[in-house]
Enzyme design. Structure first.
Site, PDB file in Angstrom:
ATOM      1  N   TYR A  44      -1.898  -0.750  10.801  1.00 23.09           N
ATOM      2  CA  TYR A  44      -2.155  -1.358   9.484  1.00 23.09           C
ATOM      3  C   TYR A  44      -0.977  -1.084   8.544  1.00 23.09           C
ATOM      4  O   TYR A  44      -0.429  -1.992   7.915  1.00 23.09           O
ATOM      5  CB  TYR A  44      -3.463  -0.812   8.889  1.00 23.09           C
ATOM      6  CG  TYR A  44      -3.585  -1.127   7.413  1.00 23.09           C
ATOM      7  CD1 TYR A  44      -3.878  -2.414   6.981  1.00 23.09           C
ATOM      8  CD2 TYR A  44      -3.350  -0.136   6.439  1.00 23.09           C
ATOM      9  CE1 TYR A  44      -3.940  -2.715   5.626  1.00 23.09           C
ATOM     10  CE2 TYR A  44      -3.411  -0.436   5.092  1.00 23.09           C
ATOM     11  CZ  TYR A  44      -3.712  -1.717   4.696  1.00 23.09           C
ATOM     12  OH  TYR A  44      -3.764  -2.012   3.353  1.00 23.09           O
ATOM     13  N   LYS A  84       2.042  -3.637   6.766  1.00 22.65           N
ATOM     14  CA  LYS A  84       2.419  -3.746   5.341  1.00 22.65           C
ATOM     15  C   LYS A  84       3.918  -3.519   5.177  1.00 22.65           C
ATOM     16  O   LYS A  84       4.587  -4.218   4.416  1.00 22.65           O
ATOM     17  CB  LYS A  84       1.647  -2.706   4.519  1.00 22.65           C
ATOM     18  CG  LYS A  84       0.165  -2.989   4.394  1.00 22.65           C
ATOM     19  CD  LYS A  84      -0.090  -4.198   3.515  1.00 22.65           C
ATOM     20  CE  LYS A  84      -1.540  -4.615   3.476  1.00 22.65           C
ATOM     21  NZ  LYS A  84      -1.772  -5.924   2.872  1.00 22.65           N
ATOM     22  N   SER A 111       0.834  -1.198   0.000  1.00 24.97           N
ATOM     23  CA  SER A 111       0.000   0.000   0.000  1.00 24.97           C
ATOM     24  C   SER A 111       0.870   1.249   0.000  1.00 24.97           C
ATOM     25  O   SER A 111       1.966   1.259   0.582  1.00 24.97           O
ATOM     26  CB  SER A 111      -0.852  -0.030   1.277  1.00 24.97           C
ATOM     27  OG  SER A 111      -1.483   1.206   1.482  1.00 24.97           O
TER      28      SER A 111
HETATM   29  P1  NAD Z   1     -11.050  -6.837   1.368  1.00 21.99           P
HETATM   30  O1  NAD Z   1     -11.256  -6.842   2.837  1.00 21.99           O
HETATM   31  O2  NAD Z   1     -12.212  -6.622   0.489  1.00 21.99           O
HETATM   32  O3  NAD Z   1     -10.333  -8.199   0.921  1.00 21.99           O
HETATM   33  C1  NAD Z   1      -9.459  -8.893   1.750  1.00 21.99           C
HETATM   34  C2  NAD Z   1      -9.917 -10.340   1.793  1.00 21.99           C
HETATM   35  O4  NAD Z   1      -9.043 -11.087   2.635  1.00 21.99           O
HETATM   36  C3  NAD Z   1     -11.331 -10.477   2.372  1.00 21.99           C
HETATM   37  O5  NAD Z   1     -12.105 -11.258   1.485  1.00 21.99           O
HETATM   38  C4  NAD Z   1     -11.119 -11.203   3.706  1.00 21.99           C
HETATM   39  O6  NAD Z   1     -12.207 -12.034   4.011  1.00 21.99           O
HETATM   40  C5  NAD Z   1      -9.831 -11.959   3.433  1.00 21.99           C
HETATM   41  N1  NAD Z   1      -9.027 -12.262   4.623  1.00 21.99           N
HETATM   42  C6  NAD Z   1      -8.604 -11.405   5.586  1.00 21.99           C
HETATM   43  N2  NAD Z   1      -7.861 -12.073   6.491  1.00 21.99           N
HETATM   44  C7  NAD Z   1      -7.800 -13.371   6.081  1.00 21.99           C
HETATM   45  C8  NAD Z   1      -7.191 -14.536   6.594  1.00 21.99           C
HETATM   46  N3  NAD Z   1      -6.502 -14.524   7.740  1.00 21.99           N
HETATM   47  N4  NAD Z   1      -7.326 -15.701   5.910  1.00 21.99           N
HETATM   48  C9  NAD Z   1      -8.044 -15.721   4.772  1.00 21.99           C
HETATM   49  N5  NAD Z   1      -8.651 -14.669   4.241  1.00 21.99           N
HETATM   50  C10 NAD Z   1      -8.542 -13.495   4.883  1.00 21.99           C
HETATM   51  O7  NAD Z   1      -9.905  -5.779   1.039  1.00 21.99           O
HETATM   52  P2  NAD Z   1      -9.356  -5.278  -0.348  1.00 21.99           P
HETATM   53  O8  NAD Z   1      -9.646  -3.839  -0.454  1.00 21.99           O
HETATM   54  O9  NAD Z   1      -9.777  -6.190  -1.436  1.00 21.99           O
HETATM   55  O10 NAD Z   1      -7.798  -5.412  -0.069  1.00 21.99           O
HETATM   56  C11 NAD Z   1      -7.046  -6.516  -0.520  1.00 21.99           C
HETATM   57  C12 NAD Z   1      -5.607  -6.321  -0.092  1.00 21.99           C
HETATM   58  O11 NAD Z   1      -5.123  -5.113  -0.619  1.00 21.99           O
HETATM   59  C13 NAD Z   1      -5.433  -6.228   1.427  1.00 21.99           C
HETATM   60  O12 NAD Z   1      -4.245  -6.888   1.785  1.00 21.99           O
HETATM   61  C14 NAD Z   1      -5.311  -4.742   1.672  1.00 21.99           C
HETATM   62  O13 NAD Z   1      -4.555  -4.455   2.815  1.00 21.99           O
HETATM   63  C15 NAD Z   1      -4.577  -4.306   0.415  1.00 21.99           C
HETATM   64  N6  NAD Z   1      -4.806  -2.892   0.075  1.00 21.99           N
HETATM   65  C16 NAD Z   1      -6.071  -2.420  -0.012  1.00 21.99           C
HETATM   66  C17 NAD Z   1      -6.302  -1.078  -0.298  1.00 21.99           C
HETATM   67  C18 NAD Z   1      -7.680  -0.503  -0.351  1.00 21.99           C
HETATM   68  O14 NAD Z   1      -7.833   0.702  -0.146  1.00 21.99           O
HETATM   69  N7  NAD Z   1      -8.723  -1.282  -0.635  1.00 21.99           N
HETATM   70  C19 NAD Z   1      -5.197  -0.235  -0.531  1.00 21.99           C
HETATM   71  C20 NAD Z   1      -3.909  -0.762  -0.447  1.00 21.99           C
HETATM   72  C21 NAD Z   1      -3.724  -2.108  -0.130  1.00 21.99           C
HETATM   73  C1  WQD Z   2      -9.187   9.703   1.000  1.00 15.78           C
HETATM   74  C2  WQD Z   2      -9.403  11.209   1.228  1.00 15.78           C
HETATM   75  C3  WQD Z   2      -9.727  11.759   3.550  1.00 15.78           C
HETATM   76  C4  WQD Z   2     -13.494   9.570   3.975  1.00 15.78           C
HETATM   77  C5  WQD Z   2      -6.660   4.722   3.156  1.00 15.78           C
HETATM   78  C6  WQD Z   2      -5.587   4.002   3.887  1.00 15.78           C
HETATM   79  C7  WQD Z   2      -4.555   3.491   2.913  1.00 15.78           C
HETATM   80  C8  WQD Z   2      -5.203   2.675   1.790  1.00 15.78           C
HETATM   81  C9  WQD Z   2      -6.323   3.404   1.149  1.00 15.78           C
HETATM   82  C10 WQD Z   2      -5.150   0.359   2.367  1.00 15.78           C
HETATM   83  C11 WQD Z   2      -8.659  11.754   2.458  1.00 15.78           C
HETATM   84  C12 WQD Z   2     -10.981  12.034   2.748  1.00 15.78           C
HETATM   85  C13 WQD Z   2     -12.331  10.127   3.489  1.00 15.78           C
HETATM   86  C14 WQD Z   2     -14.552  10.426   4.322  1.00 15.78           C
HETATM   87  C15 WQD Z   2     -13.241  12.311   3.639  1.00 15.78           C
HETATM   88  N1  WQD Z   2      -5.774   1.454   2.276  1.00 15.78           N
HETATM   89  N2  WQD Z   2     -12.214  11.461   3.322  1.00 15.78           N
HETATM   90  N3  WQD Z   2     -14.394  11.770   4.130  1.00 15.78           N
HETATM   91  O1  WQD Z   2      -6.870   7.765   3.868  1.00 15.78           O
HETATM   92  O2  WQD Z   2      -5.970   8.077   1.513  1.00 15.78           O
HETATM   93  O3  WQD Z   2      -6.059   5.841   2.487  1.00 15.78           O
HETATM   94  O4  WQD Z   2      -7.245   3.856   2.164  1.00 15.78           O
HETATM   95  O5  WQD Z   2      -4.004   0.157   2.193  1.00 15.78           O
HETATM   96  O6  WQD Z   2      -3.694   2.710   3.677  1.00 15.78           O
HETATM   97  O7  WQD Z   2      -4.973   4.878   4.808  1.00 15.78           O
HETATM   98  O8  WQD Z   2      -8.155   6.898   1.854  1.00 15.78           O
HETATM   99  O9  WQD Z   2     -10.496   6.942   1.151  1.00 15.78           O
HETATM  100  O10 WQD Z   2      -9.963   7.013   3.613  1.00 15.78           O
HETATM  101  O11 WQD Z   2      -9.452   9.010   2.208  1.00 15.78           O
HETATM  102  O12 WQD Z   2     -13.136  13.531   3.516  1.00 15.78           O
HETATM  103  O13 WQD Z   2     -15.616  10.004   4.791  1.00 15.78           O
HETATM  104  O14 WQD Z   2     -10.791  11.416   1.502  1.00 15.78           O
HETATM  105  O15 WQD Z   2      -9.510  12.721   4.523  1.00 15.78           O
HETATM  106  O16 WQD Z   2      -8.271  13.057   2.139  1.00 15.78           O
HETATM  107  P1  WQD Z   2      -6.723   7.256   2.505  1.00 15.78           P
HETATM  108  P2  WQD Z   2      -9.594   7.395   2.233  1.00 15.78           P
END
Ligand code: NAD
Ligand code: WQD
Length: 343
Positions: free
Chosen positions: A149, A153, A124
């Site tokens: 979190y 990562k 991330s």
């Molecule tokens: P999500 O929660 O929709 O998907 C994650 C999946 O992993 C879920 O289906 C959950 O049930 C499963 N899971 C969690 N822990 C588990 C375990 N111990 N064993 C088996 N399954 C498990 O989230 P997402 O948005 O699809 O994110 C996927 C990956 O990408 C995550 O690792 C997340 O940290 C990373 N990521 C997400 C974002 C984002 O903003 N969505 C941004 C950067 C990184």
């Molecule tokens: C985006 C912008 C908020 C919600 C997070 C995690 C990051 C990654 C992605 C997993 C910011 C603003 C948000 C709301 C708002 N996840 N906001 N009202 O914070 O950039 O990243 O998700 O890896 O690790 O930190 O994403 O969508 O929460 O926020 O004004 O109700 O929207 O302040 O500027 P963020 P976000």
């Protein structure tokens, strides 16, 4: 030959599984459904006309992983399983370290034991912490994470780098996603957060369908063009395609790539784009800044273009249209209607 996708029933996972199946890969999914529904995979099967081999289970179950590697001819692992709520991680850090760090270690250990050498990790942009400079390149400093979190990562990335040094036959890639948003254009799969969403687009979409009353905008006094936070929102299908390119370009050692668009949009710009997509005004109110937030975060995606031949293709308009299509078609997410197909 099959690809194991951990967390494949989740938001990014289901879109990635769809992209893999569409290009003819065999896919095995391991997911404990702690934050997802099997309905996402039923719908992926319906969209692709292909079967997903699904195991409901935890990545920390050694025996299940061994069984899976024995049973299927797996040549690569895409490891998306993880907990992702920043807020929850500040309340329950050990849960995040256990699931995201120990879980990743177990997957790595069992895949090495099974002789599988290709690994892609969902990292991330959060590993960069407060930006040294923007746009963020892969060589920017990491380590200033602002929550457990993000730390989970970062630690997994460090473990992967060390592991790759001692196991030169391994090809490991970490993909640093920026802000995933949008949904598949069919409107059949998309983001279905449990409880009140943390992320902007998910919250905004629920205000648009009337599930939530008002969008809180966290701060309008940042040093940005309109005072609201700026982020690099990337369409989830562009992200899914990034995994395919990463798979095709795995190289021995440990490599890291940003997956972003290279463009930043403010919260107000996102609201305006969403209003154009849905055709009505979104209720929002300016709130104080959210703890841990930074002013701006957007990528330089050049390395992924050069080394993986990947770049995001879909516009902000497409992203918000697809997000709205998904949300309006599925007001209660996967819980809103009868399953579309059987398993
Ligand atoms: P999500 O929660 O929709 O998907 C994650 C999946 O992993 C879920 O289906 C959950 O049930 C499963 N899971 C969690 N822990 C588990 C375990 N111990 N064993 C088996 N399954 C498990 O989230 P997402 O948005 O699809 O994110 C996927 C990956 O990408 C995550 O690792 C997340 O940290 C990373 N990521 C997400 C974002 C984002 O903003 N969505 C941004 C950067 C990184
Ligand atoms: C985006 C912008 C908020 C919600 C997070 C995690 C990051 C990654 C992605 C997993 C910011 C603003 C948000 C709301 C708002 N996840 N906001 N009202 O914070 O950039 O990243 O998700 O890896 O690790 O930190 O994403 O969508 O929460 O926020 O004004 O109700 O929207 O302040 O500027 P963020 P976000």
């Amino acid at each position: 030959m099959a690809i194991l996708v951990t967390g494949g029933a989740g938001y990014i996972g289901s879109h990635t599984v769809l992209a893999l199946l569409e290009r003819g890969e065999d896919v095995v999914v391991l997911d404990n459904l702690s934050n997802s529904s099997p309905e996402s995979l039923f719908r992926v099967e319906r969209l692709t006309g292909k079967k997903v081999i699904f195991y409901q289970g935890d990545i920390q179950e050694h025996h299940l992983l061994d069984h899976l590697f024995r049973q299927h001819d797996i040549h690569a692992v895409i490891h998306l399983a993880g907990l992702k709520s920043v807020r929850e991680s500040t309340e329950e850090p050990l849960k995040y370290y256990q699931n995201n760090i120990s879980g990743s270690l177990i997957v790595l250990d069992r895949m090495r034991h099974a002789g599988v050498r290709q690994f892609i990790f969902s990292s991330s942009a959060t590993v960069y912490g407060p930006a040294e400079y923007t746009p963020l390149t892969e060589s920017c400093r990491v380590g200033q994470t602002t929550n457990p979190y993000g730390t989970s990562k970062l630690i997994v990335e460090q473990i992967l780098a060390e592991f790759a040094r001692t196991a030169p036959q391994m090809a490991i890639t970490a993909l640093r996603y920026f802000n995933p948003a949008g949904a598949h254009e069919s409107g059949l799969i998309g983001e279905d957060p449990a409880g009140i969403p943390n992320n902007l687009l998910a919250y905004l979409a629920q205000v648009a369908i009337g599930k939530l009353a008002v969008l809180p905008v966290y701060g309008n006094d940042y040093p940005t063009s309109d005072g609201t936070g700026v982020r690099d929102y990337i369409h989830v299908m562009d992200l899914a395609e990034g995994h395919l390119k990463a798979l095709d370009n795995l190289r021995p050692g440990f490599n890291v790539y940003n997956l972003g668009t290279g463009k930043g949009y403010s919260v107000l710009e996102i609201i305006q784009a969403f209003e154009r997509a849905c055709g009505f005004k979104i209720a929002y109110q300016i709130n104080p800044r959210r703890a841990g937030d930074i002013a701006e975060c957007w990528s330089d995606p050049t390395l992924a273009a050069e080394k993986l031949g990947w770049q995001a293709k879909r516009s902000l308009e497409k992203m918000v249209c697809d997000a709205w299509h998904w949300q309006s078609k599925n007001p209660q997410g996967y819980g809103s209607c009868a399953p579309l197909v059987g398993g």
